[in-house]
Design an enzyme around this catalytic site. Structure first.
Site, PDB file in Angstrom:
ATOM      1  N   VAL A 159      92.626   5.095  35.059  1.00  0.00           N
ATOM      2  CA  VAL A 159      93.040   5.526  34.247  1.00  0.00           C
ATOM      3  C   VAL A 159      94.012   7.062  35.086  1.00  0.00           C
ATOM      4  O   VAL A 159      94.248   7.504  34.580  1.00  0.00           O
ATOM      5  CB  VAL A 159      92.103   5.583  33.106  1.00  0.00           C
ATOM      6  CG1 VAL A 159      92.315   7.017  32.628  1.00  0.00           C
ATOM      7  CG2 VAL A 159      91.775   4.598  32.862  1.00  0.00           C
ATOM      8  N   ASN A 160      93.018   7.839  36.430  1.00  0.00           N
ATOM      9  CA  ASN A 160      92.976   8.870  36.654  1.00  0.00           C
ATOM     10  C   ASN A 160      93.533   9.719  36.359  1.00  0.00           C
ATOM     11  O   ASN A 160      95.238  10.570  35.825  1.00  0.00           O
ATOM     12  CB  ASN A 160      94.597   8.518  37.461  1.00  0.00           C
ATOM     13  CG  ASN A 160      94.069   9.669  39.301  1.00  0.00           C
ATOM     14  OD1 ASN A 160      93.804  10.141  39.051  1.00  0.00           O
ATOM     15  ND2 ASN A 160      95.535   9.741  39.053  1.00  0.00           N
TER      16      ASN A 160
ATOM     17  N   GLU B 220      86.705   9.948  32.707  1.00  0.00           N
ATOM     18  CA  GLU B 220      87.370   9.659  31.474  1.00  0.00           C
ATOM     19  C   GLU B 220      87.075   8.286  30.328  1.00  0.00           C
ATOM     20  O   GLU B 220      87.296   8.019  29.266  1.00  0.00           O
ATOM     21  CB  GLU B 220      88.631   8.599  32.599  1.00  0.00           C
ATOM     22  CG  GLU B 220      89.507   9.397  33.547  1.00  0.00           C
ATOM     23  CD  GLU B 220      90.203   9.467  34.711  1.00  0.00           C
ATOM     24  OE1 GLU B 220      90.759   9.449  35.784  1.00  0.00           O
ATOM     25  OE2 GLU B 220      89.388   7.811  35.244  1.00  0.00           O
TER      26      GLU B 220
ATOM     27  N   LEU C  69      86.013  -1.524  36.102  1.00  0.00           N
ATOM     28  CA  LEU C  69      85.765  -0.573  37.220  1.00  0.00           C
ATOM     29  C   LEU C  69      85.875   0.373  36.369  1.00  0.00           C
ATOM     30  O   LEU C  69      86.317   0.855  35.845  1.00  0.00           O
ATOM     31  CB  LEU C  69      86.346  -0.935  38.063  1.00  0.00           C
ATOM     32  CG  LEU C  69      86.001  -2.382  38.168  1.00  0.00           C
ATOM     33  CD1 LEU C  69      87.872  -2.032  39.298  1.00  0.00           C
ATOM     34  CD2 LEU C  69      85.191  -3.161  39.073  1.00  0.00           C
TER      35      LEU C  69
ATOM     36  N   ASP D  55      91.699   6.198  45.367  1.00  0.00           N
ATOM     37  CA  ASP D  55      93.259   5.505  44.827  1.00  0.00           C
ATOM     38  C   ASP D  55      92.754   4.225  46.204  1.00  0.00           C
ATOM     39  O   ASP D  55      92.979   3.284  45.762  1.00  0.00           O
ATOM     40  CB  ASP D  55      93.709   6.549  45.496  1.00  0.00           C
ATOM     41  CG  ASP D  55      93.728   7.293  44.074  1.00  0.00           C
ATOM     42  OD1 ASP D  55      93.341   7.635  43.341  1.00  0.00           O
ATOM     43  OD2 ASP D  55      94.774   8.691  44.678  1.00  0.00           O
TER      44      ASP D  55
ATOM     45  N   GLY E 156      92.892  14.867  53.616  1.00  0.00           N
ATOM     46  CA  GLY E 156      94.119  14.332  53.009  1.00  0.00           C
ATOM     47  C   GLY E 156      94.316  13.378  51.945  1.00  0.00           C
ATOM     48  O   GLY E 156      93.185  12.659  51.967  1.00  0.00           O
TER      49      GLY E 156
END
Length: 332
Positions: free
Chosen positions: A168-169, A201, A232, A266, A312
């Site tokens: 979903v992010n 979310e 998840l 990610d 990063g």
């Protein structure tokens, strides 16, 4: 799953993360370091860094930042054949600041952005014929054109025999002011078989059910109405929860010293999808074996944990040796 389908394809957003560095003690201005990023691009980089076969599908600008991202993806070993370039919009930018615990906040320069201009017509006819999993996120749902392309890619991938994964992010600041992301997010979730969301979310999606008392069970029941088979739910350093239609379980977080959480989710998806594709697992058979799910989720959790130990996104993705070492060190 046949040996001819090892690829993990990641569709949608790629951008530049400008990571804030602390201002100098002598009063020198704050500086920003340039890193390759963007949630689906990060997942592709994670898979490739682990030695998997990853492909990025999306659009980059013809500016210096698009060049940087293209070279960064190629340098990670990501297949770039499905990257389209355009001069109609610049490459997206994100400025990232970190607190003392490595938790991040974002300031986006998007739209306009090249990645939002990708359309279904930009897909190769056989783009998903060799793909085990297509992965997407909600950042390619923020405008109608790219949302339609995202849904079309998900459906075409499934028609070609690939599994479909969605993180979903949710980034509310990427959506037009006053808009409700829920309808498009649910439309994409209904097409996904593997669904990842964080605890916040999950709360947003429960509220979107128009029931102030909506429970986790109600949210899962709504997800099962679509194509979801594995859900998840991450919650920072707390145990990760997984759910299928018949079972559920938890995986404890790995103990690491976090300095930057920018790409943790990610990296988690990259580790999980790499393990899925590499082992040529059939999703249906996997779901019948809780121990197999636990092993798959642990791979993702370890990959996500290791990504927090470096700054990063692409640059933070762990290699297979580091991942295996952590899995063996913290073996259950």
């Amino acid at each position: 799953m046949s040996q001819a389908r090892p690829w993990v394809a990641c569709f949608g957003e790629a951008l530049i993360d400008f990571l804030a560095e602390p201002p100098g003690a002598d009063g020198t201005p704050r500086r920003f370091a340039e890193y390759a990023g963007g949630a689906p691009a990060n997942v592709a980089a994670a898979v490739a860094r682990l030695g998997g076969r990853a492909r990025f599908v999306g659009m980059l600008g013809t500016d210096m930042f698009g060049d940087f991202l293209f070279d960064a993806l190629a340098g990670m070993g990501v297949d770039t054949r499905d990257i389209v370039r355009t001069d109609a919009a610049p490459t997206a930018l994100a400025f990232v600041s970190l607190d003392a615990d490595g938790e991040r906040s974002f300031s986006f320069r998007r739209p306009p952005a090249a990645d939002l201009l990708f359309r279904e017509s930009d897909l190769r006819a056989d783009a998903f014929d060799d793909v085990a999993v297509l992965h997407v996120c909600s950042n390619s749902l923020t405008e109608s054109g790219i949302a339609a392309a995202t849904l079309a890619a998900m459906r075409r991938a499934r028609a070609a025999g690939a599994r479909v994964s969605m993180d979903v992010n949710l980034r509310p600041s990427l959506w037009p002011a006053g808009s409700d992301p829920a309808p498009r997010v649910w439309a994409a979730l209904d097409e996904a078989e593997i669904v990842k969301l964080c605890d916040g979310e999950a709360c947003f999606l429960r509220h979107s059910l128009h029931d102030d008392d909506a429970s986790e069970a109600a949210l899962l029941e709504r997800l099962w109405q679509g194509r979801a088979q594995l859900v998840l739910v991450t919650d920072g350093a707390r145990p990760l929860r997984w759910f299928t239609r018949q079972a559920r379980g938890e995986v404890s977080a790995f103990r690491v010293r976090a300095v930057d959480t920018t790409a943790a989710g990610d990296a988690f998806m990259g580790g999980l999808l790499h393990a899925f594709a590499r082992q040529e697992l059939d999703l249906g058979a996997l779901l019948e074996t809780p121990a197999s799910i636990q092993a798959l989720v642990r791979s993702g959790a370890a990959c996500g944990a290791l990504a927090t130990t470096r700054h990063g996104a692409f640059a933070a993705m762990p290699g297979a040796d580091a991942l295996n070492e952590l899995l063996q060190r913290d073996a259950p």
